[in-house]
Motif scaffolding. Sequence first.
Motif, PDB file in Angstrom:
ATOM      1  N   ILE A 242       0.876  -1.144   0.345  1.00 22.37           N
ATOM      2  CA  ILE A 242      -0.253   0.378  -0.102  1.00 22.37           C
ATOM      3  C   ILE A 242       0.446   1.157   0.116  1.00 22.37           C
ATOM      4  N   LEU A 243       1.819   1.582   0.732  1.00 19.30           N
ATOM      5  CA  LEU A 243       3.214   2.513   0.815  1.00 19.30           C
ATOM      6  C   LEU A 243       3.604   2.697  -0.192  1.00 19.30           C
ATOM      7  N   LEU A 244       4.548   1.850  -1.148  1.00 18.81           N
ATOM      8  CA  LEU A 244       4.663   1.973  -2.431  1.00 18.81           C
ATOM      9  C   LEU A 244       4.130   2.274  -3.597  1.00 18.81           C
ATOM     10  N   HIS A 245       2.195   1.601  -3.483  1.00 14.70           N
ATOM     11  CA  HIS A 245       1.694   2.095  -4.115  1.00 14.70           C
ATOM     12  C   HIS A 245       1.307   4.023  -4.299  1.00 14.70           C
ATOM     13  N   ILE A 246       1.653   4.872  -3.033  1.00 13.57           N
ATOM     14  CA  ILE A 246       0.887   5.470  -2.269  1.00 13.57           C
ATOM     15  C   ILE A 246       2.219   6.431  -3.042  1.00 13.57           C
ATOM     16  N   ILE A 247       3.029   6.758  -2.498  1.00 15.72           N
ATOM     17  CA  ILE A 247       4.026   7.245  -3.411  1.00 15.72           C
ATOM     18  C   ILE A 247       4.614   6.960  -4.518  1.00 15.72           C
ATOM     19  N   SER A 248       4.733   5.637  -5.490  1.00 25.51           N
ATOM     20  CA  SER A 248       5.268   5.622  -6.393  1.00 25.51           C
ATOM     21  C   SER A 248       4.266   6.014  -7.560  1.00 25.51           C
ATOM     22  N   ASN A 249       2.666   6.581  -6.902  1.00 27.23           N
ATOM     23  CA  ASN A 249       1.772   6.831  -7.681  1.00 27.23           C
ATOM     24  C   ASN A 249       1.769   8.581  -7.362  1.00 27.23           C
ATOM     25  N   LYS A 250       2.160   9.004  -8.938  1.00 19.20           N
ATOM     26  CA  LYS A 250       1.130  11.114  -9.377  1.00 19.20           C
ATOM     27  C   LYS A 250       0.151  11.464  -8.049  1.00 19.20           C
ATOM     28  N   MET A 251      -1.004  10.860  -7.721  1.00 20.33           N
ATOM     29  CA  MET A 251      -1.719  11.708  -7.956  1.00 20.33           C
ATOM     30  C   MET A 251      -2.063  11.657  -6.746  1.00 20.33           C
ATOM     31  N   TYR A 252      -1.025  11.118  -5.742  1.00 24.58           N
ATOM     32  CA  TYR A 252      -0.993  11.509  -4.192  1.00 24.58           C
ATOM     33  C   TYR A 252       0.329  12.477  -3.906  1.00 24.58           C
ATOM     34  N   ARG A 253       1.074  12.447  -5.091  1.00 29.56           N
ATOM     35  CA  ARG A 253       1.668  13.290  -4.638  1.00 29.56           C
ATOM     36  C   ARG A 253       1.562  15.131  -3.900  1.00 29.56           C
ATOM     37  N   SER A 255      -1.336  15.759  -3.412  1.00 29.43           N
ATOM     38  CA  SER A 255      -2.519  15.662  -1.890  1.00 29.43           C
ATOM     39  C   SER A 255      -2.404  16.226  -1.006  1.00 29.43           C
ATOM     40  N   ALA A 256      -3.526  15.929  -0.109  1.00 30.54           N
ATOM     41  CA  ALA A 256      -3.105  16.189   1.079  1.00 30.54           C
ATOM     42  C   ALA A 256      -2.917  14.876   1.930  1.00 30.54           C
ATOM     43  N   VAL A 257      -1.717  13.237   1.471  1.00 26.75           N
ATOM     44  CA  VAL A 257      -1.751  12.513   1.707  1.00 26.75           C
ATOM     45  C   VAL A 257      -0.746  12.467   2.226  1.00 26.75           C
ATOM     46  N   GLU A 258      -0.788  11.907   3.821  1.00 26.23           N
ATOM     47  CA  GLU A 258       0.126  12.101   4.517  1.00 26.23           C
ATOM     48  C   GLU A 258       0.435  10.392   5.005  1.00 26.23           C
ATOM     49  N   LEU A 259       1.515   9.904   5.437  1.00 22.74           N
ATOM     50  CA  LEU A 259       1.830   8.250   6.134  1.00 22.74           C
ATOM     51  C   LEU A 259       1.613   8.512   7.464  1.00 22.74           C
ATOM     52  N   PHE A 278       7.961  13.031   1.626  1.00 23.23           N
ATOM     53  CA  PHE A 278       7.006  12.282   1.850  1.00 23.23           C
ATOM     54  C   PHE A 278       6.640  12.442   3.235  1.00 23.23           C
ATOM     55  N   PRO A 279       5.918  13.056   3.873  1.00 22.70           N
ATOM     56  CA  PRO A 279       4.853  13.746   4.711  1.00 22.70           C
ATOM     57  C   PRO A 279       5.238  12.500   5.834  1.00 22.70           C
ATOM     58  N   THR A 280       5.669  12.394   6.457  1.00 24.64           N
ATOM     59  CA  THR A 280       5.691  11.149   7.467  1.00 24.64           C
ATOM     60  C   THR A 280       5.375  11.154   9.214  1.00 24.64           C
ATOM     61  N   ARG A 281       4.486  10.516   9.149  1.00 23.58           N
ATOM     62  CA  ARG A 281       3.869  10.389  10.856  1.00 23.58           C
ATOM     63  C   ARG A 281       3.902   9.449  11.436  1.00 23.58           C
ATOM     64  N   ILE A 282       4.617  10.004  13.061  1.00 17.28           N
ATOM     65  CA  ILE A 282       5.139   8.744  13.743  1.00 17.28           C
ATOM     66  C   ILE A 282       4.155   8.139  14.726  1.00 17.28           C
ATOM     67  N   TYR A 283       2.865   7.593  14.834  1.00 11.60           N
ATOM     68  CA  TYR A 283       2.471   7.174  16.632  1.00 11.60           C
ATOM     69  C   TYR A 283       2.812   7.000  17.175  1.00 11.60           C
ATOM     70  N   LEU A 284       2.624   7.615  17.938  1.00 16.16           N
ATOM     71  CA  LEU A 284       4.015   7.812  19.258  1.00 16.16           C
ATOM     72  C   LEU A 284       2.498   7.890  21.100  1.00 16.16           C
ATOM     73  N   THR A 285       3.034   6.644  22.094  1.00 17.65           N
ATOM     74  CA  THR A 285       2.264   6.431  23.269  1.00 17.65           C
ATOM     75  C   THR A 285       2.949   6.621  24.259  1.00 17.65           C
ATOM     76  N   TYR A 286       2.257   7.432  25.013  1.00 19.07           N
ATOM     77  CA  TYR A 286       2.972   6.899  26.579  1.00 19.07           C
ATOM     78  C   TYR A 286       1.859   6.942  27.325  1.00 19.07           C
ATOM     79  N   GLY A 287       2.371   6.165  28.840  1.00 14.95           N
ATOM     80  CA  GLY A 287       0.979   5.765  30.180  1.00 14.95           C
ATOM     81  C   GLY A 287       1.291   4.581  30.581  1.00 14.95           C
ATOM     82  N   GLU A 288       0.397   4.103  31.932  1.00 16.71           N
ATOM     83  CA  GLU A 288       0.685   3.024  32.602  1.00 16.71           C
ATOM     84  C   GLU A 288       0.338   1.675  31.388  1.00 16.71           C
ATOM     85  N   GLU A 289      -1.278   2.185  30.666  1.00 20.10           N
ATOM     86  CA  GLU A 289      -2.233   1.530  30.719  1.00 20.10           C
ATOM     87  C   GLU A 289      -1.712   0.329  29.196  1.00 20.10           C
ATOM     88  N   TRP A 290      -0.525   0.069  28.951  1.00 21.10           N
ATOM     89  CA  TRP A 290      -0.036  -0.404  27.562  1.00 21.10           C
ATOM     90  C   TRP A 290      -0.079  -1.336  27.569  1.00 21.10           C
TER      91      TRP A 290
END
Length: 323
Positions: A242-253, A255-259, A278-290
């Motif tokens: 899925i990720l390669l499809h997104i980054i290799s396809n101009k249509m997404y470049r 647009s407001a798409v991020e990974l 490519f705009p890339t976001r990392i999802y971070l978590t913290y807390g005791e309920e891991w």
Amino acid sequence: MNDSLTEPTFANALKSVARNLKLKTYVQQSNELYPLLLRAAERFVTGDDMEQGLRCRETLNAQGYRTSLEYIGENTMTEAACLLAFQEFSRLIDACSNDRSGAGTRISLDLSHIGLSVDANLTYKHLVQLARQAAERGLEIVISMEESSKTDAILAIYRKTAAQFPNVGITLQAQLPRSLDDLQEILAAGSGFIRIVKGAYQEKEGDYIPRSGTLTSRYLQLVDLCVQAGRQVSVATHDERILLHIISNKMYRNSAVELEMLYGIRPDLSKQFKDLGFPTRIYLTYGEEWFLYLCHRIAEYPPNIYDAITRSIQGGTDTAAQY
Ligand code: FDA
């Protein structure tokens, strides 16, 4: 035993264990198990307090990643505990508003963490206060999607809130067939951003689309609908195809798409795509309920159990250093 059945059976068993509240409480209260399993969880969770989450966010922002930050928890069962969770999110929003990197951290939350398991009105009240506070500080909030028995309630609260606060976004699970209709309604109604995930929860057979080519097609269909509607969309997956499809396809470049990827999973891919611009976001978590979070990450990819056991026994490398 048939080996091809072993992994899915293990994954389903682990997802059931994850939902066992008694076991979660037992782990959280055990002086022996808590530190042992926390070492395993630290591959995916920045730590059990806010400072650790904020420090990791700063490190990743400085390297050019966008970030989401969640104080982990769900299914909070008393009004008092929901209030405490709400107050922690409020402190988190304040802490993130001092963001000098301009990377715009997104605050991620489960509605059942701040009230949904107690009273829908309580959740709504908490969410509106957090949305207002975040809007005043130029931050966004994204609502996670929980198991399908909660989808209607989550979407109802999201719609009411997003109508007043466009800084509030929603997560949709491609594995739920209903998400196609839900997305079309959401696109017609508002302007906020949308995160598309495959779905982590164990659902009844027949009620969801299992991991397959059909699910990949549905996933891309949902992303494309967002792009065609000109909506900001987070492609939240580690699925390389899925990720390669997104980054290799101009249509997404253009647009407001991020990974968007979870901390501790495929940091190599995140780095590669970020370095390609490519705009890339990392999802971070913290807390005791891991505990639930750790179970889901192992269930999604059972070989993670080896790493979890190794880390529990002898610790492991710092995940942030892999980015
Ligand atoms: P898939 O499960 O098909 O995995 C594709 C490949 O990615 C695997 O073959 C493996 O190589 C790698 N991979 C996947 N998971 C891994 C793991 N744990 N460890 C190591 N490698 C792994 N779910 C939900 O129900 N509600 C929600 O709100 C969210 N929110 C959310 C936010 C973000 C930013 C992300 C990235 C994910 C979620 N999820 C979620 C979880 C999501 O539904 C899904 O369970 C995971 O992303 C794993 O599925 P993939 O899309 O990666 O595909």
